[in-house]
Design an enzyme around this catalytic site. Structure first.
Site, mmCIF file in Angstrom:
data_model
loop_
_atom_site.group_PDB
_atom_site.id
_atom_site.type_symbol
_atom_site.label_atom_id
_atom_site.label_comp_id
_atom_site.label_asym_id
_atom_site.label_seq_id
_atom_site.Cartn_x
_atom_site.Cartn_y
_atom_site.Cartn_z
ATOM 1 N N HIS A 82 0.846 -1.195 0.000
ATOM 2 C CA HIS A 82 0.000 0.000 0.000
ATOM 3 C C HIS A 82 0.883 1.247 0.000
ATOM 4 O O HIS A 82 1.881 1.307 0.737
ATOM 5 C CB HIS A 82 -0.923 -0.011 1.225
ATOM 6 C CG HIS A 82 -1.998 1.022 1.153
ATOM 7 N ND1 HIS A 82 -1.764 2.344 1.453
ATOM 8 C CD2 HIS A 82 -3.289 0.950 0.778
ATOM 9 C CE1 HIS A 82 -2.878 3.025 1.279
ATOM 10 N NE2 HIS A 82 -3.821 2.201 0.862
ATOM 11 N N GLU A 116 0.653 4.069 1.324
ATOM 12 C CA GLU A 116 0.885 4.710 2.632
ATOM 13 C C GLU A 116 2.016 3.998 3.378
ATOM 14 O O GLU A 116 2.901 4.640 3.976
ATOM 15 C CB GLU A 116 -0.395 4.688 3.476
ATOM 16 C CG GLU A 116 -0.192 5.410 4.804
ATOM 17 C CD GLU A 116 -1.351 5.226 5.771
ATOM 18 O OE1 GLU A 116 -2.516 5.246 5.338
ATOM 19 O OE2 GLU A 116 -1.069 5.053 6.971
ATOM 20 N N THR A 138 -2.904 3.863 8.740
ATOM 21 C CA THR A 138 -4.053 4.594 9.315
ATOM 22 C C THR A 138 -5.395 3.883 9.113
ATOM 23 O O THR A 138 -6.323 4.079 9.886
ATOM 24 C CB THR A 138 -4.179 6.009 8.705
ATOM 25 O OG1 THR A 138 -4.206 5.879 7.284
ATOM 26 C CG2 THR A 138 -3.051 6.912 9.134
ATOM 27 N N SER A 160 -12.658 6.766 0.199
ATOM 28 C CA SER A 160 -12.467 7.434 -1.089
ATOM 29 C C SER A 160 -13.724 7.398 -1.960
ATOM 30 O O SER A 160 -13.648 7.542 -3.176
ATOM 31 C CB SER A 160 -11.283 6.788 -1.817
ATOM 32 O OG SER A 160 -11.394 5.387 -1.760
HETATM 33 FE FE1 F3S Z 1 -6.286 10.946 6.841
HETATM 34 FE FE2 F3S Z 1 -7.679 9.271 8.224
HETATM 35 FE FE3 F3S Z 1 -8.435 9.908 5.865
HETATM 36 S S1 F3S Z 1 -5.494 9.300 8.024
HETATM 37 S S2 F3S Z 1 -6.609 10.341 4.753
HETATM 38 S S3 F3S Z 1 -8.334 11.288 7.623
HETATM 39 S S4 F3S Z 1 -8.580 7.906 6.749
#
Ligand code: F3S
Length: 298
Positions: free
Chosen positions: A126, A128, A166, A266
């Site tokens: 991934h 990230e 995250t 997303s």
């Molecule tokens: Fe940030 Fe949490 Fe979204 S780390 S990109 S707010 S899922």
């Protein structure tokens, strides 16, 4: 039919911020590039493409492109990529989510101590996780499954600094941390799972426990949507993973009394709303058919 939409479904703050930034820059009429697809959602990426936004997958591609602004997406990038951008003299806007930035900082600082070993709990491939790995000064170990941790052994007396992607599943993270404790490794646990993620997962799990069928909306490459699907299927066998409202299998869904809808970080709100609308229309048509039948009988 009752339709319940998870309150935490859809765009999180970090994704919203990144998409808004690209939209703002593209409205200024200059070339805009994103480093990788801005989010794992085909329809959003296509819409941005239609506005002239180009996806760059390798920074070297920038050498042959007209000068413009590159947007770094919310997943973040390794330190080496920032160095490359300076070397290329590329103008960029950084939409790395501040929560991800925080993990970069922790990974950097803790890896400065040679007695520490950084452990990242997340999906190896991934973006990230690739980004976080790229901020470590020593090679981290990366685990995605409980089995991988069970098979892991460390003979030195290094301190394990445990960080999480995250969007990692909170329950799975806790299971993995427990194994570290059972193995009696000296560990510092930094739960870096984002609040938006844990709230979405907890709410989804509850909803899947109540509904007769679940619809999970999100891109097929979106790892946080895949995680939501995995959570749902454990609680509700009739779980459907769709990318767009056109993927809805109305015939199957007609059979259920209560349908829950959740969506990954997303997934834009308009797609979630469209799914809700189509379900509501179907439910209304059904009601109409029922009342017609009753009228005929009378
Ligand atoms: Fe940030 Fe949490 Fe979204 S780390 S990109 S707010 S899922």
């Amino acid at each position: 039919m009752e339709i319940k939409v998870a309150k935490n479904a859809g765009f999180c703050f970090g994704v919203k911020r990144a998409v808004e930034l690209v939209n703002k820059l593209s409205s200024e009429g200059k070339p805009v590039y994103t480093y990788g697809e801005i989010i794992h959602n085909e329809s959003v990426v296509k819409e941005l493409e239609s506005k002239g936004v180009k996806v760059v997958n390798d920074l070297d591609e920038l050498r042959n492109l007209e000068k413009g602004t590159l947007v770094i997406r919310s997943h973040g990038i390794p330190k080496a990529d920032y160095d490359k951008l300076s070397e290329l003299g590329t103008k960029y806007e950084d939409a790395t989510c501040p929560f991800v930035k925080k993990i970069h900082k922790l990974a950097r600082e803790y890896s400065e101590d040679p007695n520490n070993k950084i452990v990242i709990i997340g999906s190896k491939h991934h973006p990230e996780v690739i980004g976080i790995r790229g901020w470590c000064l020593t090679e981290p170990v990366i685990f995605e499954t409980v089995e991988e941790v069970l098979n892991y052994s460390e003979n030195s007396d290094k301190k394990h600094i445990i960080l999480a992607q995250t969007t990692f599943n909170l329950n799975k993270f806790q299971d993995i941390v427990e194994i570290f404790e059972k193995k009696r490794y000296y560990s510092i646990v930094l739960n870096t799972i984002c609040n938006a993620t844990s709230a979405r997962q907890t709410e989804t799990e509850k909803l899947a426990g109540e509904a007769d069928a679940m619809i999970v909306v999100g891109g097929k490459h979106s790892s946080n949507t895949q995680k939501l699907y995995n959570i749902c299927i454990k609680k509700c066998v009739d779980t459907y993973y769709i990318q767009t409202p056109d993927d809805l299998d109305i015939r199957k869904l007609r059979l259920f009394r209560c349908v829950g809808i959740t969506a990954g970080a997303s997934t834009p709100n308009n797609i979630i709303e469209e799914v809700r609308t189509r379900m509501a229309e179907m439910s209304f048509e059904e009601m109409l058919e029922e009342s017609l039948k009753t009228t005929r009988h009378n």
